[in-house]
Design a protein around this motif. Structure first.
Motif, mmCIF file in Angstrom:
data_model
loop_
_atom_site.group_PDB
_atom_site.id
_atom_site.type_symbol
_atom_site.label_atom_id
_atom_site.label_comp_id
_atom_site.label_asym_id
_atom_site.label_seq_id
_atom_site.Cartn_x
_atom_site.Cartn_y
_atom_site.Cartn_z
ATOM 1 N N TYR A 1 0.826 -1.208 0.000
ATOM 2 C CA TYR A 1 0.000 0.000 0.000
ATOM 3 C C TYR A 1 0.855 1.252 0.000
ATOM 4 O O TYR A 1 1.759 1.389 0.825
ATOM 5 C CB TYR A 1 -0.902 -0.012 1.237
ATOM 6 C CG TYR A 1 -2.251 0.600 0.973
ATOM 7 C CD1 TYR A 1 -3.185 -0.067 0.196
ATOM 8 C CD2 TYR A 1 -2.602 1.843 1.492
ATOM 9 C CE1 TYR A 1 -4.435 0.482 -0.067
ATOM 10 C CE2 TYR A 1 -3.845 2.400 1.229
ATOM 11 C CZ TYR A 1 -4.756 1.706 0.446
ATOM 12 O OH TYR A 1 -5.988 2.250 0.184
ATOM 13 N N GLU A 2 0.548 2.157 -0.907
ATOM 14 C CA GLU A 2 1.395 3.350 -1.056
ATOM 15 C C GLU A 2 0.691 4.592 -0.521
ATOM 16 O O GLU A 2 -0.468 4.838 -0.837
ATOM 17 C CB GLU A 2 1.705 3.544 -2.540
ATOM 18 C CG GLU A 2 2.745 4.607 -2.788
ATOM 19 C CD GLU A 2 3.116 4.713 -4.253
ATOM 20 O OE1 GLU A 2 2.814 5.756 -4.852
ATOM 21 O OE2 GLU A 2 3.689 3.751 -4.797
ATOM 22 N N LEU A 3 1.394 5.352 0.301
ATOM 23 C CA LEU A 3 0.869 6.633 0.781
ATOM 24 C C LEU A 3 1.874 7.734 0.456
ATOM 25 O O LEU A 3 3.088 7.504 0.495
ATOM 26 C CB LEU A 3 0.620 6.601 2.294
ATOM 27 C CG LEU A 3 -0.454 5.633 2.813
ATOM 28 C CD1 LEU A 3 -0.561 5.725 4.337
ATOM 29 C CD2 LEU A 3 -1.811 5.895 2.185
ATOM 30 N N ARG A 4 1.349 8.916 0.172
ATOM 31 C CA ARG A 4 2.222 10.061 -0.154
ATOM 32 C C ARG A 4 1.860 11.258 0.705
ATOM 33 O O ARG A 4 0.680 11.513 0.956
ATOM 34 C CB ARG A 4 2.060 10.451 -1.633
ATOM 35 C CG ARG A 4 2.619 9.434 -2.580
ATOM 36 C CD ARG A 4 2.194 9.740 -4.001
ATOM 37 N NE ARG A 4 2.754 8.757 -4.909
ATOM 38 C CZ ARG A 4 3.502 9.058 -5.968
ATOM 39 N NH1 ARG A 4 3.781 10.310 -6.259
ATOM 40 N NH2 ARG A 4 3.965 8.117 -6.746
ATOM 41 N N VAL B 1 -0.838 10.709 7.071
ATOM 42 C CA VAL B 1 -1.649 10.550 5.863
ATOM 43 C C VAL B 1 -2.768 9.526 6.029
ATOM 44 O O VAL B 1 -3.767 9.556 5.320
ATOM 45 C CB VAL B 1 -0.738 10.140 4.657
ATOM 46 C CG1 VAL B 1 -1.538 9.929 3.387
ATOM 47 C CG2 VAL B 1 0.344 11.187 4.443
ATOM 48 N N ARG C 1 -7.673 8.292 6.957
ATOM 49 C CA ARG C 1 -8.831 7.686 6.292
ATOM 50 C C ARG C 1 -8.951 6.196 6.607
ATOM 51 O O ARG C 1 -10.024 5.614 6.528
ATOM 52 C CB ARG C 1 -8.688 7.892 4.789
ATOM 53 C CG ARG C 1 -9.975 7.806 4.008
ATOM 54 C CD ARG C 1 -9.707 8.025 2.539
ATOM 55 N NE ARG C 1 -9.145 9.344 2.272
ATOM 56 C CZ ARG C 1 -9.846 10.459 2.246
ATOM 57 N NH1 ARG C 1 -11.138 10.426 2.549
ATOM 58 N NH2 ARG C 1 -9.280 11.610 1.959
ATOM 59 N N TYR C 2 -7.814 5.601 6.956
ATOM 60 C CA TYR C 2 -7.805 4.147 7.174
ATOM 61 C C TYR C 2 -7.771 3.773 8.655
ATOM 62 O O TYR C 2 -7.979 2.635 9.011
ATOM 63 C CB TYR C 2 -6.573 3.523 6.486
ATOM 64 C CG TYR C 2 -6.310 4.093 5.120
ATOM 65 C CD1 TYR C 2 -7.023 3.629 4.024
ATOM 66 C CD2 TYR C 2 -5.379 5.119 4.921
ATOM 67 C CE1 TYR C 2 -6.805 4.163 2.756
ATOM 68 C CE2 TYR C 2 -5.160 5.660 3.659
ATOM 69 C CZ TYR C 2 -5.878 5.176 2.585
ATOM 70 O OH TYR C 2 -5.669 5.707 1.339
ATOM 71 N N GLY D 1 -10.684 9.858 -0.984
ATOM 72 C CA GLY D 1 -9.370 9.210 -1.063
ATOM 73 C C GLY D 1 -9.073 8.772 -2.478
ATOM 74 O O GLY D 1 -9.977 8.386 -3.224
ATOM 75 N N ASP E 1 -7.626 6.194 -3.564
ATOM 76 C CA ASP E 1 -7.768 4.762 -3.854
ATOM 77 C C ASP E 1 -9.161 4.391 -4.350
ATOM 78 O O ASP E 1 -9.355 3.333 -4.936
ATOM 79 C CB ASP E 1 -7.387 3.926 -2.642
ATOM 80 C CG ASP E 1 -8.050 4.389 -1.367
ATOM 81 O OD1 ASP E 1 -8.350 3.555 -0.512
ATOM 82 O OD2 ASP E 1 -8.286 5.617 -1.222
ATOM 83 N N LYS F 1 0.165 12.035 -12.470
ATOM 84 C CA LYS F 1 0.760 11.626 -11.191
ATOM 85 C C LYS F 1 1.730 12.680 -10.646
ATOM 86 O O LYS F 1 1.802 12.906 -9.448
ATOM 87 C CB LYS F 1 1.495 10.285 -11.349
ATOM 88 C CG LYS F 1 0.548 9.101 -11.453
ATOM 89 C CD LYS F 1 1.322 7.794 -11.477
ATOM 90 C CE LYS F 1 0.349 6.615 -11.384
ATOM 91 N NZ LYS F 1 1.034 5.321 -11.366
ATOM 92 N N SER G 1 -2.114 11.591 -0.100
ATOM 93 C CA SER G 1 -2.752 10.700 -1.073
ATOM 94 C C SER G 1 -2.392 9.255 -0.805
ATOM 95 O O SER G 1 -1.308 8.938 -0.308
ATOM 96 C CB SER G 1 -2.369 11.096 -2.504
ATOM 97 O OG SER G 1 -0.976 11.180 -2.643
ATOM 98 N N GLY G 2 -3.347 8.407 -1.157
ATOM 99 C CA GLY G 2 -3.128 6.969 -1.066
ATOM 100 C C GLY G 2 -2.716 6.451 -2.421
ATOM 101 O O GLY G 2 -2.189 7.210 -3.242
ATOM 102 N N PRO G 3 -2.960 5.178 -2.697
ATOM 103 C CA PRO G 3 -2.591 4.619 -4.002
ATOM 104 C C PRO G 3 -3.229 5.415 -5.135
ATOM 105 O O PRO G 3 -4.400 5.793 -5.051
ATOM 106 C CB PRO G 3 -3.175 3.200 -3.939
ATOM 107 C CG PRO G 3 -3.254 2.884 -2.498
ATOM 108 C CD PRO G 3 -3.555 4.162 -1.800
ATOM 109 N N LEU G 4 -2.449 5.676 -6.176
ATOM 110 C CA LEU G 4 -2.959 6.431 -7.320
ATOM 111 C C LEU G 4 -3.353 5.435 -8.407
ATOM 112 O O LEU G 4 -2.488 4.835 -9.041
ATOM 113 C CB LEU G 4 -1.891 7.385 -7.863
ATOM 114 C CG LEU G 4 -1.313 8.390 -6.863
ATOM 115 C CD1 LEU G 4 -0.199 9.216 -7.511
ATOM 116 C CD2 LEU G 4 -2.402 9.309 -6.308
#
Lengths: 270, 670
Positions: free
Chosen positions: A102-105, A162, A165-166, B32, B34, B50, B58-61
């Motif tokens: 899982y990717e977060l930015r 970040v 939300r989860y 979100g 995702d 991107k 941000s989460g997964p794009l």
């Protein structure tokens, strides 16, 4: 990428670690984009270790996504053993949210950071949140090493910043743990706690590093080179005109591969 | 499940993409990243989205091209794709060049028996390319192998020879497809097939439903039927969807895109917002394009070349003011010279070189040489949109290939004089004259680096470079001795010789493209257990020499060409992301038949494979001409709309080969 373009760059744990090890190495990889394919200067044993790690991460991802039919995959006995150990170690339970790969930015105050988590484990009912990271090297994990590791600092910081939300409704940094687990040592769990105080310290630390990097001029990277690790560095042919000794296996950036792996558009030949 | 489907409809430059990006960011802050799937039409657009997001968190794009998404999903859900034991952990993805190689082998094996394609004169490689294109077109149009066969036989109609050839083609395509299945090697067409296999399972659809709330699609008009089918699935499992559609964007039509079908599928269920303002082309350009369109559409009858007969249709009249100049000569060389003079004059009046586009349907060496020479005398440079993409034109990648040919003499490939000269200039830091001397000596020495023990040659090369030369010579000898794997070889040349020379980003990318492509190529060859190592290297090099394998130069948005005059073919110019628009456009060789490009080849007819194919109709010259005509009109309109101040038309009575030019495109502009 010009130095200026770093302002748009999302710093991963590998990028920051590279900078801390050798700024010139960082410049070569991320500014000059001299990225060698992963097999360069690796022994067969190292190459096998890298591939084993990749296969295990793939199988683990599918396991937590609930993808069936994994038994059809011929993954090699060692990777399959790893998966079985993982299943014993962390059986999938109802009521838990699993977010693998899982990717977060994070993008605030001119600081851009990114993390790709091997697994986010979220138990909203009990307010428990765990970042899991899989290691597949031969060395036994050491708590003292991971405690100070940039990956721990970055991952815990990003998730708290970040991940709202989860995360469970009344989540506090103290509810977060990061666990490093290596299927070669299934009994050992390196667990690192977190706190509000640690979070602030991590923020200051990360902000300082990024600020330092963004302020550097191109030539200054070379001036900061420590010069004591060069004999194993992949860039030795460039810096010193000499072949490197066997270079260590480092966890590579997945984001670096984006430009490589994107399937090119279909083209018809006229 | 869909509640809102909104389509923003407007021409290029009307702000559709900006609206979608803003919508994406607004939704991302709400639910979100995702939860939103974004489908774009090409890799540069994906990178642009991107890289330029303004989101604090941000989460997964989930921003994909259709193929990128298909690849991602087939790889992730791989164990559910094939119901078979003994799957590899990941499938092998095969790019189109490697697919050509595998298919070429299959075609050759059959032709060696002299029982297939007896009456076809084409090379096996050319047949293979068409067969792969057939498979890709069929997949993009969601046709299975039986349907593909039926369409091809429809096309053959009563021509029994043609029918026989198509049946042979189908057998080979089936053989190729089976070999892909057997080795778990996935090309584009199989990728689409497998992705739809997933999409037909309730389990996977449920996952999609649980994963996404919103769908965003840019450039809907460029989507092929397969992507439109995916969009239909997504509409059924998401809440709201937002799309952008350019009614003039038909350029992709014969590359799989199907705007008519998109309109039919989605417009009736959508709220459509028309965007009339635009920021790219000027109003004058748009008005002029409309006049051309009206004039051509109103005409009747088609000339034998494919152009409509415009007799009796209204002439351009006032709107021809948009035509800045008409240049004509008896001979093409004179015409090119006059065009170059006019380009120079425009620059002298203050026009930026990058605001001038010179478009010809066929860019030959005469054209390029004339321009380069004449403009260089005035300190101007050209940017050829075609050549910039060829790996072989980048000295660093050329050096990689040249050294490979020296180290692997068994391939029996010989680098030419220029490649050798440029490689020595680059690696040994020689001037061109000394590079040429050395290249001559190497060729005379049967492509081995000679011992420099002759005083005379040493002096001519310069003592300073002597040591470097010896190092290179020893290095090549060592690699030949060690019989090093080719995949490692490319990497080592780059690391040990090229990277220390401070290549720029384009040069690095070009080298990486070769290294990476060969790795992928070798991986597939390994999966197939093919052991003709010499042939692989040979094939790979010739593929690059032919320009088949292109360097995808990753230009960031905003890095537009400003300081060079742009030279291009129509299609490259229209689709290039390096050029938004120019002020002045020169259309060259308007009398040339090359402007009327056909869409069919002996074994390939995209129209027959499209959903629009009317099975009652027979394919004949009239349909062929009409389609050529439509394609040309689309091209011309797109070209004009990419200009803002005016166009120049240039033609000559004779082309470079001395043949009279009789194309009717000239008449369109009267």
């Amino acid at each position: 990428m010009a130095v200026k373009e770093l302002e748009k760059f999302y710093f991963s744990q590998t990028a920051i670690k590279t900078y801390l090890t050798c700024p010139l190495d960082f410049r070569s990889r991320y500014i000059d984009k001299l990225i060698w394919p992963s097999g360069y200067n690796k022994t067969e044993k190292q190459q096998a270790q890298i591939e084993r790690g990749q296969v295990f991460h793939t199988l683990a991802n599918r396991y937590f996504l609930g993808i069936g039919s994994q038994e059809k995959v011929e993954a090699g006995s060692e990777a399959r053993d790893y998966l079985e150990r993982l299943k014993d170690y962390l059986p999938v339970e109802a009521g838990i949210r699993y977010l693998p790969e899982y990717e977060l930015r994070y993008n605030q105050d001119g600081v851009r950071l990114m993390a790709k988590f091997d697994l986010l484990y979220i138990d909203s009912e009990n307010g428990e949140v765990i970042i899991y990271d899989w290691k597949t090297g031969d060395n036994q994990p050491e708590t003292s090493y991971y405690q100070k590791d940039i990956q721990t600092i970055l991952y815990q910081f990003i998730l708290v910043e970040v991940g709202e939300r989860y995360l469970p409704a009344d989540f506090k940094p103290g509810d977060l743990k990061m666990i490093y687990w290596n299927p070669n040592y299934p009994e050992i769990e390196v667990e690192i706690e977190y706190s509000k105080k640690q979070h602030q310290e991590n923020k200051n630390y990360l902000y300082n590093i990024i600020e330092e990097i963004l302020e550097l001029e191109y030539a200054e990277y070379a001036e900061l080179t420590p010069g004591d690790k060069c004999y194993r560095c992949n860039y030795r042919p460039i810096c010193e005109g000499e072949q490197p000794e066997e270079s260590p296996v480092v966890e590579d950036d997945l984001d670096l591969d984006l430009d490589w792996e994107m399937l090119e558009e279909i083209k018809f030949y006229n | 499940m869909g509640q809102i489907l909104k389509i923003y409809k407007g021409p290029a430059g009307s702000g559709k993409t900006t609206i979608l990006k803003d919508k994406y960011q607004e939704l991302a802050r709400e639910v979100g990243t995702d939860r939103i799937m974004v489908l774009l039409q090409n890799a540069p657009s994906v990178r642009d989205w991107k890289n330029n997001l303004q989101l604090k968190k941000s989460g997964p794009l989930n921003i994909f091209t259709f193929f990128g998404l298909a690849q991602d999903q087939v790889r992730t859900y791989w164990p559910e794709v094939y119901d078979i034991e003994g799957l590899p952990v990941d499938p092998y993805f095969m790019n189109v060049e490697t697919a050509h190689y595998i298919m070429t082998r299959i075609v050759e094996q059959r032709r060696d028996k002299k029982d297939y394609f007896v009456n076809l004169n084409s090379t096996s490689n050319s047949i293979a390319v068409q067969l792969i294109d057939n498979l890709n077109q069929a997949a993009l149009n969601l046709l299975n192998m039986a349907e593909l066969e039926a369409r091809l036989l429809d096309w053959a109609a009563d021509d029994t020879d043609k029918g026989k050839i198509f049946k042979e083609a189908i057998l080979l395509m089936n053989q190729y497809r089976e070999s892909c299945h057997d080795h778990f090697v996935i090309d584009y067409s199989l990728l689409i097939k497998l992705f739809f296999r997933l999409l037909k399972t309730d389990r996977y659809l449920k996952r999609l439903e649980e994963s996404y709330d919103y769908l965003i699609v840019d450039e809907l008009e460029l989507t092929p039927p397969a992507a439109q089918k995916l969009i239909e699935y997504m509409l059924s499992v998401t809440q709201d969807s937002f799309m952008a559609y350019n009614p003039e964007g038909k350029i992709n039509r014969f590359f799989g895109g199907n705007p008519k079908l998109a309109e039919k599928k989605f417009f009736h269920q959508a709220e459509i917002e028309e965007l009339t303002e635009f920021y790219g082309a000027s109003q004058e350009a748009v008005d002029f394009a409309e006049r051309i369109k009206g004039r051509v559409k109103a005409s009747s009858g088609i000339h034998r070349s494919g152009a409509r007969n415009l007799e009796g249709s209204q002439k351009l009249a006032d709107s021809s003011e948009y035509i800045e100049g008409r240049i004509s000569s008896e001979f093409r060389g004179d015409m090119l010279g006059k065009v170059a003079d006019e380009v120079i004059r425009l620059v002298e009046t203050g026009v930026e070189p990058g605001d001038i586009g010179v478009i010809a349907p066929h860019l030959d060496k005469v054209l390029e040489f004339t321009f380069t020479e004449k403009l260089a005398r005035e300190g101007l440079d050209i940017f050829n949109l075609l050549r910039s993409k060829r790996l072989i034109d980048i000295p660093y990648s050329q050096a990689l290939l040249t050294l490979a040919q020296l180290v692997y003499p068994a391939w029996k490939l010989r680098p030419d004089f220029t490649s050798l000269q440029q490689t020595f200039v680059l690696l040994l830091d020689l001037d061109p004259v000394r590079g040429a001397i050395l290249a001559e000596r190497v060729i005379a020495n049967e492509y081995r680096l000679p011992e420099i023990d002759q005083q005379e040659l040493r002096e001519r090369l310069g003592f300073k470079r002597f040591e470097e030369y010896n190092k290179l010579q020893a290095w090549i000898a060592e690699k030949i001795e060690a019989e090093i794997e080719v995949r490692d070889f490319f990497q080592q040349v780059f690391v040990e010789f090229l990277a220390p020379l401070s290549p720029d980003e384009e040069e690095i990318i070009a080298c990486r493209q070769i290294i990476k492509s060969f790795h992928k190529f070798a991986e597939i060859i390994e999966a197939y257990n093919i052991t003709d190592g010499n042939r692989i290297g040979k094939y790979f090099i010739s593929m690059i020499n032919k320009g088949t394998l292109a360097a995808e130069i990753l230009n960031e948005p905003g890095q537009k060409i400003r300081d060079k005059v742009i030279v291009s073919t129509p299609y490259k110019f229209i689709t290039s992301t390096l050029v938004d628009s120019v002020e002045y456009l020169f259309l060259l060789d308007t009398g040339s038949q090359f402007w009327f490009s056909g869409i069919t080849k002996e074994l390939l007819n995209p129209y027959v494979l499209s959903p629009q194919w009317n099975q009652q109709a027979n394919w004949d010259d009239r349909i062929d001409r009409s389609l050529k005509q439509d394609q040309l009109l689309d091209n011309i309109l797109s070209l004009i709309r990419k200009s803002s101040k005016g166009i120049y038309l240039a033609t000559s009575l004779f082309d470079s080969r001395g043949i009279e030019q009789e194309g009717e495109l000239v008449d369109w502009f009267i």
